[in-house]
Design a protein around this motif. Sequence first.
Motif, short mmCIF file in Angstrom:
data_model
loop_
_atom_site.label_atom_id
_atom_site.label_comp_id
_atom_site.label_asym_id
_atom_site.label_seq_id
_atom_site.Cartn_x
_atom_site.Cartn_y
_atom_site.Cartn_z
N GLY A 172 29.64 42.34 25.41
CA GLY A 172 30.75 42.09 26.06
C GLY A 172 30.72 42.40 27.55
N ASN A 173 31.69 41.90 28.25
CA ASN A 173 32.09 41.91 29.67
C ASN A 173 33.18 42.39 30.36
N VAL A 174 33.31 43.48 31.34
CA VAL A 174 34.48 43.62 32.10
C VAL A 174 34.18 43.46 33.50
N LYS A 175 35.38 42.97 34.11
CA LYS A 175 35.09 42.73 35.52
C LYS A 175 36.47 42.98 36.34
N TYR A 176 36.51 43.69 37.37
CA TYR A 176 37.43 43.56 38.41
C TYR A 176 37.04 43.08 39.46
N SER A 177 37.78 42.27 40.06
CA SER A 177 37.44 41.51 41.65
C SER A 177 38.68 41.54 42.58
N TYR A 178 38.26 41.87 43.91
CA TYR A 178 39.13 41.89 44.92
C TYR A 178 38.60 41.19 45.80
N ALA A 179 39.58 40.15 46.45
CA ALA A 179 39.16 39.22 47.71
C ALA A 179 40.32 39.42 48.61
N TRP A 180 40.15 39.65 49.86
CA TRP A 180 41.00 39.59 51.00
C TRP A 180 40.47 38.73 52.25
N SER A 181 41.43 37.82 52.82
CA SER A 181 40.82 37.18 53.86
C SER A 181 42.15 37.24 54.83
N HIS A 182 41.75 36.96 56.26
CA HIS A 182 42.36 36.85 57.41
C HIS A 182 42.14 35.56 58.20
N TYR A 183 43.00 34.80 58.29
CA TYR A 183 42.69 33.57 59.12
C TYR A 183 43.76 33.61 60.33
N LEU A 184 42.89 33.14 61.49
CA LEU A 184 43.72 33.20 62.76
C LEU A 184 43.24 31.89 63.69
#
Length: 407
Positions: A234-246
């Motif tokens: 069994g597997n569990v995962k939480y992922s977060y991705a934030w990006s800022h483009y200028l």
Amino acid sequence: HEVVRTFSGVNLKDYGGVGGVKTVSIRSMGAQHTAVCYDGITMSNTQTGYVDIGQFSLDNVDLVSLTIGQSDEIFQTARSFASSGVLNINTVVPHFDGQPFHIVAQMKLASFGTYNPYLMYQQKISDRWSAAVNGDWMISNGDYPYKIRNGKTWEEDIRENGDVNTIRGEANIYGDMGRGGKLSVKANYLNSERGLPGSVVLYSQGGNERLWDENFFASANYENSFSDKWAMKGNVKYSYAWSHYLAYDDIYMDGKEEDYYTQNEYYASAALQYRPTPRLRLTLAEDFFINTLDATIPECAYPTRFSTMTSLAGQYKDSRLTVTASLLGTYITEDVKIGVAADDKWRISPSASISYKLFEERNFRIRASYKDGFRVPTCNDLYYSRVGNHNLAPEKSTQFNLGFTWS
């Protein structure tokens, strides 16, 4: 990406200079058809559909393998059956030979102002538990020289806006619970800032774009072999991705364009394996995951995607013959805060492969495989207000492979 270049049938693309996004595609089917599994956990990006393999460091990698089409390993997550190919990255697991800890420290220096220190520490907690942490920092100016032809002469210049500043860190806990199974817990963090060089034309480079990224994921993996016939994982995962483009340009209002994107994923998977005979095994896997995307672009739909995948696979294997078949069912539904959500998507994807060893004394094998799959449109495809199209259909992929190996 240095290792991936050596695989046959692989096209590695590098966007944006020294610290650019690096993607893998198999047989020109596009990076969205290639899954990236990191210690058995499938990485994802619901916004673009592809994974930047440049976010992983080779210093902590033990094995890199590539599967094209149907894999002989059927005891895996249902999500792993969904792609035309899978790039598997396995990290180093601590092994202690009389020492209670290991320390690795190194410093890499390269051209164009590149510095890359790395530190890893492994600690034996008990006979059954251990822990490991590692991290590295890469900084580079990316100001390499180049030449461009101008009529009958060559112009020399220095690449601009190619700098990169990246920090990576990872922590792991490994536990052997005897008949209770094995448990591993992982947390991974990346923070980067990089320039995006523009196209090179005479007297101008156009390097006026910058990108900031912050990625984090935490996962847990549990495996247990109850007997010679039954096993589960069994597997569990939480992922977060934030990006800022200028980007700075006179064509934009106020002379610049600035966008922020935030992704979250909540993922769970369970797989069961049954061996009725030593030569035959059957597996059943169920995956469920939720993806969200927030953005500051005009009229952002704020989509939430709910996905379920179910795989049923079987394999017969003896000393000379290996036959594998699988069936994957995918159902996806979406919800949005603004506008109209895309239609629900449902599909059955079959695959099969056969491998036969011609000679008993030599490892000369003939292989054939077939795989039918599809790629769901990304959130950019569906909801990006500048190019979005809610009527996009899933992108189908079909493979038939025939070849041989001799070792």
